[in-house]
Design a protein around this motif. Structure first.
Motif, PDB file in Angstrom:
ATOM      1  N   ASP A  39       0.872  -1.180   0.000  1.00 12.48           N
ATOM      2  CA  ASP A  39       0.000   0.000   0.000  1.00 12.48           C
ATOM      3  C   ASP A  39       0.900   1.218   0.000  1.00 12.48           C
ATOM      4  O   ASP A  39       1.954   1.208   0.649  1.00 12.48           O
ATOM      5  N   ASP A  40       0.510   2.265  -0.732  1.00 16.31           N
ATOM      6  CA  ASP A  40       1.391   3.432  -0.793  1.00 16.31           C
ATOM      7  C   ASP A  40       1.308   4.306   0.455  1.00 16.31           C
ATOM      8  O   ASP A  40       2.062   5.265   0.595  1.00 16.31           O
ATOM      9  N   ILE A  67      -3.109  -6.131  -1.528  1.00 14.60           N
ATOM     10  CA  ILE A  67      -2.595  -4.938  -2.216  1.00 14.60           C
ATOM     11  C   ILE A  67      -3.669  -3.881  -2.435  1.00 14.60           C
ATOM     12  O   ILE A  67      -4.840  -4.202  -2.682  1.00 14.60           O
ATOM     13  N   ASP A  68      -3.244  -2.627  -2.323  1.00 12.61           N
ATOM     14  CA  ASP A  68      -4.123  -1.496  -2.628  1.00 12.61           C
ATOM     15  C   ASP A  68      -4.296  -1.397  -4.145  1.00 12.61           C
ATOM     16  O   ASP A  68      -3.476  -1.923  -4.901  1.00 12.61           O
ATOM     17  N   ILE A  69      -5.338  -0.724  -4.576  1.00 11.46           N
ATOM     18  CA  ILE A  69      -5.593  -0.602  -6.017  1.00 11.46           C
ATOM     19  C   ILE A  69      -4.951   0.647  -6.601  1.00 11.46           C
ATOM     20  O   ILE A  69      -4.212   0.573  -7.572  1.00 11.46           O
ATOM     21  N   SER A  93      -0.028   0.768 -10.850  1.00 16.71           N
ATOM     22  CA  SER A  93      -1.188   0.598  -9.965  1.00 16.71           C
ATOM     23  C   SER A  93      -1.267  -0.832  -9.440  1.00 16.71           C
ATOM     24  O   SER A  93      -0.632  -1.753  -9.973  1.00 16.71           O
ATOM     25  N   GLY A  94      -2.080  -1.007  -8.398  1.00 13.49           N
ATOM     26  CA  GLY A  94      -2.276  -2.347  -7.864  1.00 13.49           C
ATOM     27  C   GLY A  94      -2.914  -3.270  -8.882  1.00 13.49           C
ATOM     28  O   GLY A  94      -2.579  -4.455  -8.965  1.00 13.49           O
ATOM     29  N   ILE A  95      -3.857  -2.726  -9.661  1.00 17.25           N
ATOM     30  CA  ILE A  95      -4.516  -3.520 -10.704  1.00 17.25           C
ATOM     31  C   ILE A  95      -3.499  -4.016 -11.725  1.00 17.25           C
ATOM     32  O   ILE A  95      -3.470  -5.195 -12.082  1.00 17.25           O
ATOM     33  N   GLU A  96      -2.638  -3.115 -12.196  1.00 12.42           N
ATOM     34  CA  GLU A  96      -1.654  -3.484 -13.218  1.00 12.42           C
ATOM     35  C   GLU A  96      -0.629  -4.454 -12.644  1.00 12.42           C
ATOM     36  O   GLU A  96      -0.217  -5.409 -13.316  1.00 12.42           O
ATOM     37  N   ALA A  97      -0.225  -4.234 -11.411  1.00 13.45           N
ATOM     38  CA  ALA A  97       0.733  -5.146 -10.785  1.00 13.45           C
ATOM     39  C   ALA A  97       0.132  -6.543 -10.650  1.00 13.45           C
ATOM     40  O   ALA A  97       0.793  -7.544 -10.938  1.00 13.45           O
ATOM     41  N   ALA A  98      -1.131  -6.611 -10.235  1.00 10.75           N
ATOM     42  CA  ALA A  98      -1.803  -7.903 -10.080  1.00 10.75           C
ATOM     43  C   ALA A  98      -1.952  -8.598 -11.428  1.00 10.75           C
ATOM     44  O   ALA A  98      -1.781  -9.822 -11.537  1.00 10.75           O
ATOM     45  N   LYS A  99      -2.260  -7.818 -12.450  1.00 13.39           N
ATOM     46  CA  LYS A  99      -2.418  -8.378 -13.791  1.00 13.39           C
ATOM     47  C   LYS A  99      -1.103  -9.011 -14.253  1.00 13.39           C
ATOM     48  O   LYS A  99      -1.089 -10.135 -14.768  1.00 13.39           O
ATOM     49  N   ARG A 100      -0.003  -8.308 -14.048  1.00 18.52           N
ATOM     50  CA  ARG A 100       1.307  -8.845 -14.459  1.00 18.52           C
ATOM     51  C   ARG A 100       1.667 -10.076 -13.634  1.00 18.52           C
ATOM     52  O   ARG A 100       2.198 -11.060 -14.169  1.00 18.52           O
ATOM     53  N   VAL A 146      -4.561 -12.988  -5.173  1.00 18.95           N
ATOM     54  CA  VAL A 146      -4.499 -11.552  -4.942  1.00 18.95           C
ATOM     55  C   VAL A 146      -5.799 -11.090  -4.290  1.00 18.95           C
ATOM     56  O   VAL A 146      -6.891 -11.383  -4.777  1.00 18.95           O
ATOM     57  N   LEU A 147      -5.664 -10.383  -3.191  1.00 20.69           N
ATOM     58  CA  LEU A 147      -6.815  -9.790  -2.505  1.00 20.69           C
ATOM     59  C   LEU A 147      -6.627  -8.283  -2.492  1.00 20.69           C
ATOM     60  O   LEU A 147      -5.650  -7.778  -1.943  1.00 20.69           O
ATOM     61  N   PHE A 148      -7.545  -7.564  -3.142  1.00 21.74           N
ATOM     62  CA  PHE A 148      -7.475  -6.108  -3.153  1.00 21.74           C
ATOM     63  C   PHE A 148      -8.114  -5.550  -1.892  1.00 21.74           C
ATOM     64  O   PHE A 148      -9.218  -5.948  -1.498  1.00 21.74           O
ATOM     65  N   LEU A 149      -7.417  -4.621  -1.280  1.00 22.44           N
ATOM     66  CA  LEU A 149      -7.920  -3.921  -0.102  1.00 22.44           C
ATOM     67  C   LEU A 149      -7.839  -2.437  -0.419  1.00 22.44           C
ATOM     68  O   LEU A 149      -6.753  -1.905  -0.618  1.00 22.44           O
ATOM     69  N   THR A 150      -8.973  -1.764  -0.484  1.00 22.87           N
ATOM     70  CA  THR A 150      -8.974  -0.399  -1.004  1.00 22.87           C
ATOM     71  C   THR A 150     -10.075   0.447  -0.385  1.00 22.87           C
ATOM     72  O   THR A 150     -11.019  -0.084   0.219  1.00 22.87           O
ATOM     73  N   THR A 151      -9.936   1.746  -0.517  1.00 18.99           N
ATOM     74  CA  THR A 151     -11.000   2.656  -0.072  1.00 18.99           C
ATOM     75  C   THR A 151     -11.959   2.946  -1.214  1.00 18.99           C
ATOM     76  O   THR A 151     -12.968   3.614  -1.031  1.00 18.99           O
TER      77      THR A 151
END
Length: 206
Positions: free
Chosen positions: A7-8, A52-54, A60-67, A77-82
């Motif tokens: 998370d950033d 990971i945050d999105i 981004s978290g989405i792009e990192a997860a995709k790769r 992968v579990l996204f945790l985000t606001t």
């Protein structure tokens, strides 16, 4: 199980470490603050799950997860985000994330991690409530480019409507084994990982 947190917001990472360390079954083996760090940590430490945050600067978290999932389709992968933005939910589903929960629901983080580790998909209540509206469309999806048979199209629509293999078999007067074979063939044809991605594919054609 071994978990990596990314998370950033450093305070969020520290707080998540504190929360997860209360459970003896979870071991935080690494933490990072960017999508690039997430990829590096996963390659080096091979965790059981990436939390990971999105939305982050740079990758981004989405792009990192995709790769990550392109490199390792079995990665969890579990996204945790606001953010519960529609486009993020659809993209998370499309790339095959195992879960998407909101940071506000801190009490659900550990149960969500354990559920994903056991092979389940986890989406917070706020996300689940949104999915039906994201899936609605007044137009008929256009599959002309895919050359599906009428039976394949029927299968895809029923999967998108949340029907189980047994329900599909009953509706189309087929055996469950035949239904499984059809769905496996469709997933392979579309290079999709699972039924959730197939449902998202169906509605994105509208």
């Amino acid at each position: 199980m071994n978990v990596i947190i990314v998370d950033d917001d450093r305070l969020v990472v520290s707080s998540l470490n504190t929360i997860l360390e209360t459970d003896p079954e979870i071991r935080v083996v690494g933490s990072g603050y960017s999508g690039a760090e997430a990829l590096h940590l996963c390659q080096r430490l091979c965790p059981d799950l990436l939390l990971i945050d999105i939305r982050m600067d740079g990758l981004s978290g989405i792009e990192a997860a995709k790769r990550l999932m392109n490199q390792n389709p079995k990665a969890k992968v579990l996204f945790l985000t606001t953010f519960s933005d529609d486009e993020y939910i659809i993209e998370a589903l499309r790339i095959g994330a195992k879960g998407y929960i909101l940071k506000q629901n801190f009490e659900s983080i550990i149960p969500a991690i354990k559920a994903v580790f056991s092979g389940q998909r986890v989406f917070g209540d706020a996300i689940i409530d949104k999915i039906p509206s994201l899936m609605k469309s007044n137009e008929q999806p256009n599959f002309s480019d895919y050359h599906f048979s009428s039976r394949e199209l029927a299968m895809i629509k029923l999967v998108a409507n949340g029907k189980s293999n047994r329900e599909i078999a009953q509706e189309l007067y087929l055996s469950e084994g035949t239904v499984r074979n059809y769905i496996s063939s469709i997933l392979e044809k579309l290079a999709l990982r699972d039924r959730t991605q197939l449902a998202v594919f169906y509605y994105k054609q509208s």
